[in-house]
Design a protein around this motif. Sequence first.
Motif, PDB file in Angstrom:
ATOM      1  N   THR A   1      64.213  -3.643  72.974  1.00 43.09           N
ATOM      2  CA  THR A   1      65.225  -4.416  72.233  1.00 43.09           C
ATOM      3  C   THR A   1      64.940  -5.933  72.263  1.00 43.09           C
ATOM      4  O   THR A   1      65.776  -6.724  71.826  1.00 43.09           O
TER       5      THR A   1
ATOM      6  N   GLY B   1      67.208   0.409  75.155  1.00 44.14           N
ATOM      7  CA  GLY B   1      67.308   1.449  74.124  1.00 44.14           C
ATOM      8  C   GLY B   1      65.973   1.877  73.578  1.00 44.14           C
ATOM      9  O   GLY B   1      64.906   1.438  74.045  1.00 44.14           O
TER      10      GLY B   1
ATOM     11  N   PHE C   1      74.502   0.612  66.138  1.00 44.69           N
ATOM     12  CA  PHE C   1      74.631   0.613  67.598  1.00 44.69           C
ATOM     13  C   PHE C   1      75.196  -0.737  68.058  1.00 44.69           C
ATOM     14  O   PHE C   1      76.117  -0.802  68.875  1.00 44.69           O
TER      15      PHE C   1
ATOM     16  N   VAL D   1      69.140   5.083  70.322  1.00 47.60           N
ATOM     17  CA  VAL D   1      69.912   5.477  71.505  1.00 47.60           C
ATOM     18  C   VAL D   1      69.685   4.429  72.587  1.00 47.60           C
ATOM     19  O   VAL D   1      68.567   3.938  72.761  1.00 47.60           O
ATOM     20  N   GLY D   2      70.744   4.083  73.269  1.00 53.32           N
ATOM     21  CA  GLY D   2      70.602   3.073  74.319  1.00 53.32           C
ATOM     22  C   GLY D   2      71.867   2.901  75.125  1.00 53.32           C
ATOM     23  O   GLY D   2      72.860   3.622  74.916  1.00 53.32           O
TER      24      GLY D   2
ATOM     25  N   VAL E   1      70.616  -5.020  76.251  1.00 53.13           N
ATOM     26  CA  VAL E   1      70.623  -3.621  75.820  1.00 53.13           C
ATOM     27  C   VAL E   1      69.290  -2.962  76.178  1.00 53.13           C
ATOM     28  O   VAL E   1      68.223  -3.555  75.981  1.00 53.13           O
TER      29      VAL E   1
ATOM     30  N   ALA F   1      76.868   4.258  76.984  1.00 55.99           N
ATOM     31  CA  ALA F   1      75.630   4.704  76.340  1.00 55.99           C
ATOM     32  C   ALA F   1      76.010   5.207  74.953  1.00 55.99           C
ATOM     33  O   ALA F   1      77.023   5.905  74.805  1.00 55.99           O
TER      34      ALA F   1
END
Lengths: 584, 104
Positions: A476, A494, A551, A518-519, A492, A529
């Motif tokens: 990220t 991810g 996200f 996803v993170g 973050v 999460a």
Amino acid sequence: MNWTETGKTRIKRRNRRILFLGCVFTILYIIIGVKAFYIQIIQDVNLSKRASSEYKKAVKCKGRRGTIYDVNMKELVISTRVTSIGAHPRRISHPDRIAGELLEHLDISRRTLRHQLARDAAFVWMERDVSPMQAEMLKKLDIQGLAYIPGYCRVYPNQTLAGQVLGFSGVDGNGLEGLEYYYDDYLRGSQKQWTIAKDALGRIFHREAESPFDDEGSNLILTIDSTIQFIAERALEDTVRQYQAKSGMAVAMVPQTGAIRAIAYYPRFDPNSFGDYSKYTWRNRAITDPFEPGSVMKVFTAAAALESGVYSPQSLIDCEDGSYRTGGHVIHDTHPHGLITFKEVVQFSSNIGAAKIAERVGPKRLDHTLREFGFGEKTGIDCPGETAGRLRPFQQWRTIDHANIAFGQGISVSAIQLINAVSAIANQGVMMKPRIVKAITDKNGRIIDTNEPEVRRRAVSTRTVDIMKDIMFSVTSKKGTGSRAVPSGYKVCGKTGTAQKINSRGTYENCEYNAVFVGFSPKESPKLAVIVVIDEPQKAHYGGVVAAPAFRKIVKESFNYLDIPPYQGRRHYNVAIKSRKKGA
Amino acid sequence: MAARNKKNGKAPSAGITSRTVGIFLVLLFIFIFEFFLRTWCGVQCIRVGYEITEATERQEDLLDRRKNLEIELARLRSPNTLNRIAEPRFGLVTPKPDQIVVLP
């Protein structure tokens, strides 16, 4: 003498008459006594039954279905009393006239009304679940042959919010989808029988329950937070519309407890009128539908490599300038790379790098780590229809399968599996069982069952977790593929994923993708999460472009709501307290 | 008593007859009173039955009304409704990180 004889004779006659009458009355009394004995003693039970059947009536009614609350005790589903209107057509003499009278009170056409009332049937339903006000208006019309059947109706006050999670129940009060189906045994009220006594005018003067037990169903308290759910749904809707995607889903989870805070899906459906929506929208697809995760799997391939001890973050891997032949197939990278570090393989999402790492780790070790992260098995979440995904035993892998699995092809997972596995990294390698119901209470709010956080197992060591967090954090960074996932002021960790979709022939489509991000965040002490999956986006298809901004939006707004402050570095505020001394 | 009268060879006296009649009347009064009392109890029982039924129906109506108000409240408090009011009407937005000041 004569007088005396005559008098005696008269007395004798009178006595005879008295005796006769006495005998007659005695016989009559005996007959009455026998009849009374027959009625009161022998026929007592039968006659009592016959008499009570004239004025007593047994009425069965289903208990109220339990309420579903979110984690903050906000009502998500409530039952309310309604009346269903039925008719006994054989008792209705003028169907046309009655249809005309009913027309303005029921939401049915005149033709249907006439047809229903003219049918040769003992009973027909006219309209189910009308409001109490409508029922009162109809009762005032005093139409002979109409029946008013009381019942309960489910109301979803937030309309489409968490529709796929909550599911819905049918007209008979049985859960048909989602949590309504899964927890039907708890939510369903028991059937209660009442005996009512009515007078000649039909007024009830006595009512008695056959059983003293509660007829109301239990209540569910979910781990879902309606505000985070709303944030996730809105972010998803904006993204799906912006990129003209087919659909999208997002899941938010607390890594330390396995509590699911949101399961969003777009397009949504309203359980209040589920019949108006396609069955396709009813399913909780984050739980039920497997998909190929794409590059997100590189996180777990890297974790397997670190666990095996073969690689360190600074190990160098030759990415063959974007083209690499293995198992008779050629693997490509989106952007060609030469010699890059192990960390950069994940950061730049190199397929060739991941395949080479997997080759060196070996299929057995990779398979073992993936299974430790829960792929290929159900998570055990308390939702119906969970898929286990697909991860074939490593003995069946060909060389190309081994390479493909390393970067997320040839394996299918569900969104809940993926978020649960990433949560394990956020939770120092310990994997929790995801849960959506926090507690079950009775109608008075007393807790009768709780669903405590449950550790499934340790997936990887803390050393591996620390390295993986750094690697995922680099994804990220400004150089990484997931830089758009970072809300200002938060760190973050991810991974992005862009997976080609498989068509019905079993081959990959060239222009159909799943964009995934996803993170978890914040990096040091993860609070949430989140996974975002966008199905078939049209305007762009990379996970870092399509899913990562969604996200960011979910995390930013959720943290603001949860009072998790952004990282601000060191700030100094000079605060002076003004003196209030006299004369100052 | 009858034996004593027989022994004395006298007809039954008027005093004894009136006593028997008195006892009879008292018993009759008790029976009639019991009859009325039972009838009154039955009527009261039915009257109270009506009152209980009416009160139960009223309680159920009030519970239903409360449920409906709960539904209305839940609808008004739903994030979607609040957002529809907060954003367009009051212009409320999520604060940017630099707008948040965390007090030490």
